[in-house]
Scaffold this motif. Structure first.
Motif, PDB file in Angstrom:
ATOM      1  N   LEU A   1       0.844  -1.192   0.000  1.00 37.05           N
ATOM      2  CA  LEU A   1       0.000   0.000   0.000  1.00 37.05           C
ATOM      3  C   LEU A   1       0.878   1.239   0.000  1.00 37.05           C
ATOM      4  N   TYR A   2       0.682   2.097  -0.978  1.00 39.01           N
ATOM      5  CA  TYR A   2       1.346   3.396  -1.010  1.00 39.01           C
ATOM      6  C   TYR A   2       0.464   4.361  -0.229  1.00 39.01           C
ATOM      7  N   HIS A   3       1.037   4.892   0.847  1.00 37.94           N
ATOM      8  CA  HIS A   3       0.228   5.529   1.879  1.00 37.94           C
ATOM      9  C   HIS A   3       0.831   6.844   2.348  1.00 37.94           C
TER      10      HIS A   3
ATOM     11  N   SER B   1      -5.721   7.233   1.799  1.00 42.48           N
ATOM     12  CA  SER B   1      -5.150   5.892   1.941  1.00 42.48           C
ATOM     13  C   SER B   1      -5.275   5.360   3.364  1.00 42.48           C
ATOM     14  N   SER B   2      -5.609   6.215   4.323  1.00 42.30           N
ATOM     15  CA  SER B   2      -5.818   5.744   5.695  1.00 42.30           C
ATOM     16  C   SER B   2      -6.935   4.709   5.744  1.00 42.30           C
TER      17      SER B   2
ATOM     18  N   PRO C   1      -5.094   6.494  -2.480  1.00 43.17           N
ATOM     19  CA  PRO C   1      -4.342   5.258  -2.309  1.00 43.17           C
ATOM     20  C   PRO C   1      -3.954   4.613  -3.633  1.00 43.17           C
ATOM     21  N   ALA C   2      -2.946   3.751  -3.529  1.00 42.17           N
ATOM     22  CA  ALA C   2      -2.553   2.871  -4.619  1.00 42.17           C
ATOM     23  C   ALA C   2      -2.014   1.600  -3.986  1.00 42.17           C
ATOM     24  N   ILE C   3      -2.327   0.466  -4.598  1.00 45.64           N
ATOM     25  CA  ILE C   3      -1.763  -0.794  -4.123  1.00 45.64           C
ATOM     26  C   ILE C   3      -1.128  -1.544  -5.284  1.00 45.64           C
ATOM     27  N   LEU C   4      -0.110  -2.305  -4.951  1.00 49.68           N
ATOM     28  CA  LEU C   4       0.457  -3.279  -5.871  1.00 49.68           C
ATOM     29  C   LEU C   4       0.165  -4.664  -5.312  1.00 49.68           C
TER      30      LEU C   4
END
Length: 202
Positions: free
Chosen positions: A4-6, A12-13, A55-58
Motif C-alpha cells: 500500500l502506497y500511503h 489511503s488511511s 491510495p494505490a496498491i500493488l
C-alpha cells in the motif's frame, strides 16, 4: 503480498483500515503527496499512482488505484474476509449501489458542505439533504449501511464521514454510526499505524 502506497491522514488511511479488517499480509510504502486543501506537500516520484495521489496498491504484479476500485478488488480477491456479498448473492446489488452512491452522491455532498457551496445553490442543498436522509434511513434499519453486515461500503462512507463530519448537520444517527466504525478493533489498529486519532480523522 500487498503493498500500500500511503500518506498519513489521507484517503489511503481507509485502506489501512480495510487491510486490517481483512487480516491479510501487507506492507506500507510511505509516500508524500500534494494536499490541495492545505496547499502542503509534494508529489513523490516513488509513488506508482499515475497522478501521484493515494491510495494505490500493488498486488500480484498489478497496480490498483482509487478507493472504490481498491475496495472492490480486495474484497473480491479475498472473499473469506466477508466484506462484500458474492457475485449473484441477493445483497450484491445493494452493496454495489452503496459503493456507487458514495462516489456519485456522498463525496460531492461532503465537499459542498465543507466548502460553503451549499449557500449559493438550491440544487446542492437539496442533494445534500437527500444524502443525509438516505444515510439516516439506512442506519435506522441496522448498525451499518447494509444492515447488520459490516462491508467495504462502510469503510468508504465511515472514513469520509470521520474526515468531514462538520459538513453535515447534527444527527445522533450519524454520530453513533461514526462511533461504531471508529471503535472497531481493525479501525483502532489502523489508526495506530496511521498515526492519527482514527481512520480519516479530522
Amino acid at each position: 503480498m500487498i503493498t500500500l502506497y500511503h500518506a498519513p491522514q489521507s484517503r489511503s488511511s481507509r485502506i489501512v483500515w480495510l487491510l486490517e479488517e481483512m487480516g491479510v499480509p501487507y506492507t506500507i510504502a510511505p509516500v508524500s503527496i500534494f494536499r490541495p486543501m492545505t496547499g502542503e506537500g509534494v508529489p513523490d516520484a516513488a509513488n506508482p499512482h499515475p497522478d501521484k495521489r493515494v491510495p494505490a496498491i500493488l498486488h500480484a504484479g498489478g497496480l490498483v488505484t482509487e478507493s472504490q476500485a481498491i475496495v472492490l478488488y480486495l474484497a473480491e480477491t479475498f472473499p473469506e474476509a466477508g466484506l462484500a456479498p458474492a457475485a449473484g448473492a441477493p445483497e450484491r446489488g445493494a452493496y454495489l449501489t452503496w459503493l456507487a452512491w458514495y462516489v456519485a452522491e456522498f463525496e460531492p455532498a461532503l465537499f459542498a458542505g465543507l466548502t460553503g457551496e451549499l449557500a449559493g445553490s438550491p440544487q446542492k442543498r437539496r442533494n445534500h439533504a437527500a444524502v443525509v436522509d438516505r444515510l439516516e434511513t439506512a442506519l435506522a434499519r441496522g448498525p451499518y449501511v447494509m444492515g447488520a453486515r459490516f462491508s467495504g461500503a462502510d469503510i468508504l462512507i465511515g472514513s469520509a464521514l470521520g474526515f468531514g463530519r462538520a459538513a453535515f448537520p447534527a444527527s445522533a444517527a450519524l454520530d453513533a454510526y461514526l462511533d461504531r466504525c471508529r471503535s472497531r478493533p481493525a479501525a483502532l489498529r489502523a489508526a495506530a499505524k496511521d498515526g492519527a486519532a482514527g481512520p480519516q480523522a479530522a
